[in-house]
Each structure stands twice: as C-alpha cells, then as structure tokens.
Design an enzyme around this catalytic site. Sequence first.
Site, short mmCIF file in Angstrom:
data_model
loop_
_atom_site.label_atom_id
_atom_site.label_comp_id
_atom_site.label_asym_id
_atom_site.label_seq_id
_atom_site.Cartn_x
_atom_site.Cartn_y
_atom_site.Cartn_z
CD GLU A 485 64.94 77.55 50.00
OE1 GLU A 485 65.91 78.11 49.47
OE2 GLU A 485 64.93 76.34 50.27
CE LYS A 489 64.81 72.87 49.32
NZ LYS A 489 65.69 73.95 49.51
CG HIS A 508 60.53 96.27 35.12
ND1 HIS A 508 60.40 97.54 34.62
CD2 HIS A 508 59.97 96.31 36.35
CE1 HIS A 508 59.78 98.33 35.49
NE2 HIS A 508 59.52 97.60 36.57
CE LYS A 607 71.47 68.39 53.99
NZ LYS A 607 70.28 69.19 53.62
C1 AGP Z 1 69.56 73.53 49.73
O1 AGP Z 1 68.35 72.86 49.42
C2 AGP Z 1 70.68 73.09 48.86
N1 AGP Z 1 70.91 71.70 49.08
C3 AGP Z 1 71.92 73.95 48.91
O2 AGP Z 1 71.59 75.16 48.27
C4 AGP Z 1 72.48 74.33 50.31
O3 AGP Z 1 71.59 75.18 50.95
C5 AGP Z 1 73.82 75.06 50.12
O4 AGP Z 1 74.72 74.17 49.51
C6 AGP Z 1 74.40 75.59 51.43
O5 AGP Z 1 74.68 74.50 52.27
P1 AGP Z 1 75.02 74.82 53.84
O6 AGP Z 1 73.80 75.46 54.40
O7 AGP Z 1 75.33 73.49 54.43
O8 AGP Z 1 76.19 75.77 53.85
#
Ligand code: AGP
Length: 612
Positions: A485, A489, A508, A607
């Site tokens: 994660e 980010k 590896h 988003k």
């Molecule tokens: C997260 O920082 C991202 N913007 C993206 O990976 C997001 O987590 C993914 O699109 C899933 O979105 P959701 O949790 O609304 O399903």
Amino acid sequence: MCGIVGYTGFKEANTILIDGLKKLEYRGYDSAGIALQLEGKLKITKAAGSVADLESKMDEGDSEVKVGIGHTRWATHGRPTDENAHPHYSCCEKFAVIHNGIIENHQALRQWLKEETGHEFRSETDTEVLAHLVEEYYKDDLLEAVRNAVARVEGSYAMVVISSHEPERLVCARQDSPLIVGLGEDENFVASDIPALLAHTRKTKILEDGEFASITPEQVEIFDAEGKSIDKEVFEITWDIESAEKGGYEHFMLKEIMEQPAVAKETMRQRIDPANGRVKLDEINLTDEEIQTLDNIYIVACGTAYHAGLLGKAVLEDLAGIPVEVDVASEFRYRRPIFKENQLVIVISQSGETADTLAALRMARQKGVKVLAITNVVGSSVSREADEVLYTWAGPEIAVASTKAYLTQLVALYLVAIYFGELRGYLASEKADELVKGLKELPGQLEQVLSEESLAKLHKYCEHLSKWDNAFFVGRNLDYPVAREGALKLKEISYIHAEAYAAGELKHGPLALIVDGVPVVALITQKAVYDKTLSNIQEVNARGGAVFAITMEGNDDVAEQVESVFYLPPVNDVLAPVLAAVPTQLIAYYTALARGSSVDKPRNLAKSVTVE
Ligand code: AGP
C-alpha cells in the site's frame, strides 16, 4: 460527514440556510433538509439527493421566515431517503432536530419512547430519537429539555433543536462532533463547519464536548455539562473559504490522514460491547453455524482496498483459522474461481461503486455464495447488493488517494477476524481481550504517530526522496501488505515508480536495481521475522541503498543500520499495520508536495472507478 447550519436573526433564513448547506457540499452527503420557524409552527422540507433538489421543493412564501436549521446527511443508520433526511420532527411537530454523529443506544431509546411513552417514529434513523426525547422532557425551557434528553444518550452528537414554543431560539449540544457558533449583529448562526459561516461572520465561539449553547438574535449563551454559564472567548477565523473546507490543511489528503484517529474510533464504536469487551457485529446476520462451518473465504477488491484485503487474509487465517484467498476484482471476475458450500466472499470498496468489485460481487451471488461487503458509503451499489454489510465510518473521502478509508477497512477486518475467531472457538478469549484492548488504544497511538515531530521528520526525509524517480518498499509477514500500500500511495500521487517486494524476495532479482542511494522504505515491525528483515536491510546497505526504516520503539539496533528510522509506539504486532500505514501515507503526501504534483487529484486517476 453531515453538515449543520442554523440561523436566528432578521434576514431570510431559508436563503442563509441553503447557501450555508451549499458551502458544506464538499463534505459529501446524500440527502438534505431544512426546518423553518413559521408563525406558531415548524415547517420541514427535505429531499434525498442534493441541496438543489431540496431548494426546488421549498415554497417561495417562506422567504419571510427569520429562524431555521438545515442539514446535509451522510447516511450511517438508514438509507438516503426523504424520510431519513434531517431535520426530524417530534410527534407533536413542535420540535425539530438536526444531528451529526451516532446515537449508540438509539434502539433502546426508541423502544422506551415507543413502549413507555407512546411515541411514533417516521424514520429508520438513530437521530429521530433525539426529537422525541426533547418533546418528552420539555416543560417550559428548551435548553433544559435538551440537557435532559442528551443525558439519556450514549454516542456522539452535534445537534441543534428548534421549537415552535420558543420561536427565536436555537439550542445546541456537542459531544465528539464539531459545532461552531457564529456571532453577528442582531443575528447569530451555528454550523458544523467554518465554511458555512464565512459569508456572514468571522467571529465564532467553538463548543467543546459536553457543552450546550442557547442562541437568539440578541444573545449567545454557552453552558457546561452541569448547566453553568461559561464565558467563552471569541475565536476570529482567518481562513479563506478554500482552506476552511480543508479544515485549515493545505490538502484534503492531509486533512483525511489527520482524521484517522477519530474515524478509527468511529468504526469501532458500537462494535465492542462495553459490558464485556467482546466484539459484537450485530449488523452481520450470518448465523453462528454459518461462521463456524466456513471452509474458506475469498476477499475481492481493487487498489488500496485490495491491499487491505491482503492484511485481511493474514489476520483471518491467524485469528479465525479460515483459509483466505485474496484477488483483485478485475482478475477474479474473469477467472473460474471454485465456488462451493461453506464459503464467504468479502468485497472491500470505499466507494461501493467500483465496477470490477461490483461485478465480482454479482458473480459470487449468482453462484449462491454469500457476500459480506466492507464499504464506506451507505446506499452504494455494493452495500445494496451484498448479503451483509459492515460499514467503515470514515466519512466522505475527498482525496483520490485513499487513506482514512483504508485504515478503517483494516479496523473493520480486525473486528471481523476477532468476531469469527471467537465464534469458531479458534481465538482464545485472553488473546481476543488483548487484541480488543489494543484496538481501543489505536486512536490514541495514531495521535502520537501524527505528532508535529513525526510530520517534521517525514517531511524532511521526503525532501530527499522526492529527488528520485524510483523507490522500493519492503516488508515481511504483516509488513508486506503495508509495503504494497505504501508503494501504491507514493506511485499514485508523486508519480515516482515505487515497487513493493516481500523483503525476502529482493535477492531473487530486484536487488539488481539497488545501487548507490536508491531509496528503500523498510517496514520492520514484526518480531517473528525481525532478524530476517534486518538481514534484508543489510543486503540493501551492502549495495549502497538508502534505507528508511519504520519500526517499533525500542528496536534501537535498526537505527545503526539505516539512513533514517521512524519509530512507532509499542503495539501488538498483529495491530502494527494500522500504525505503520500512517508514515507511509505521509511519505507519499510530502514527496508529492515536494515534487509539485496534484496531491488531491493526481493525473489520470478517478476517486471511484465505475468503469471496467
Ligand atoms: C486508492 O488510493 C486508489 N485511489 C484506488 O486504488 C482505490 O483504492 C481503488 O480504485 C478501489 O476503490 P474503492 O475502494 O472505492 O472500490
């Protein structure tokens, strides 16, 4: 989060209220409503949908009204419908209430009000109990009635009440949810958030927990929990509108990172029984037998939610003894997973609208497998189509890069793992007690991790990191999902090509890329693999890599072997990923800042990915 606006004065209340609610739209909501003080009676107008939808339902004739309250609702209890929108009437319709927060004992209060005092309810919300309680306790003073009403309440609230008995008065109460009084000339205001006030006044009095306010056009009185009048100093707002919407932070992402202690607490609220400290997930209707006979679980999600799923796998296997397979939804939906009895699919989605995740949910349900959704949006497609829903109460997440929603997904997964583990007799109650105690301590520890000193240390490191176009995140065991994660980010907002590897995998292949100065963020919080990870750090050092380690206080030997180290407060190893997430989020934030990229709206990203 919901938005609150209240007005009492000499101007048109409905215009002030609608404009105020529009200033709060950025916070995210799914319904809106207004209560106006007409001659001798209250008039409520509300709409599932936008403030513009509400505005279109309002009567022109109400422009003479001088007192009212308005609300934008982010649904927690009860779907986003007209009936569930605030304000809520009491039975006699002489009281109207708007409320932010969660009334934890709303079911018990609703039962008492219905059975003992004959009140009838119109909505499925927790908030409505407040309106009936105020009516029940009203004699001749609205403030006294509100004080007696909230004395029965357990939970969080920022509430404003008006009554046709006292036409010019607003009465407010605050506990764990912000409420600010705006001071005018022959008029006064109240709001949940500064942007709603700025068009009218910059002079405010900020309510603290346990305090009440009585507001008329001529007077603002603040009282403490004992009813004693308090002489509060006036707080002058210097923010402009844009910084006010971000709570004074430069970006929504930083605001949402800083909200994590509070939202972690919200996601745990009502899910740990105060009587015995047991995890209780009343909103999950799976039978004990279904949980006890589970043979395996699929966790399916995308992006950050998928990384939460990786941690979910580790903790469900460790604490509940259930084999778990985790898959990205875009793969899961096109491969041929084996569906059989005694299975559960858990989908994780902040928005609840991600197309691939929704498709995977539908595929599982078509095969007759029950789906539990962990999502942040009440009324979202995922929440409506899953068999069971466990909400993360992170509130609206505006920044594209998910932070507080991710952290509350982890909290939710811990709660599920402990709940399942105890039901299956797999998790010893002593261990469960220890973990629940650790969960309850997390909000305070998150505050520690978010100290000024921590932010300064990370900001300084990122000045260096921002000069690189490649970076690595490594970790073992529970540190590996955190590394995954962290890399996402950094990638998605700083545009640095960051890769995450299980630390044991470096030799590896990836080690070929480690040369002088290459930045490597090493997560080393897990005692069971501490020495192994330390040797991986030494492998990186031997090739000139520059390691920034994130570890637990007390691991002083790490400091001697890395460029820089960030210490986390002592926490149970199992829960460490919740704390470790925060420095990785801030590394992404400060690096993106240093590189001048668009922190809240990174290029090419949305988003909510509602298309394949
Ligand atoms: C997260 O920082 C991202 N913007 C993206 O990976 C997001 O987590 C993914 O699109 C899933 O979105 P959701 O949790 O609304 O399903």
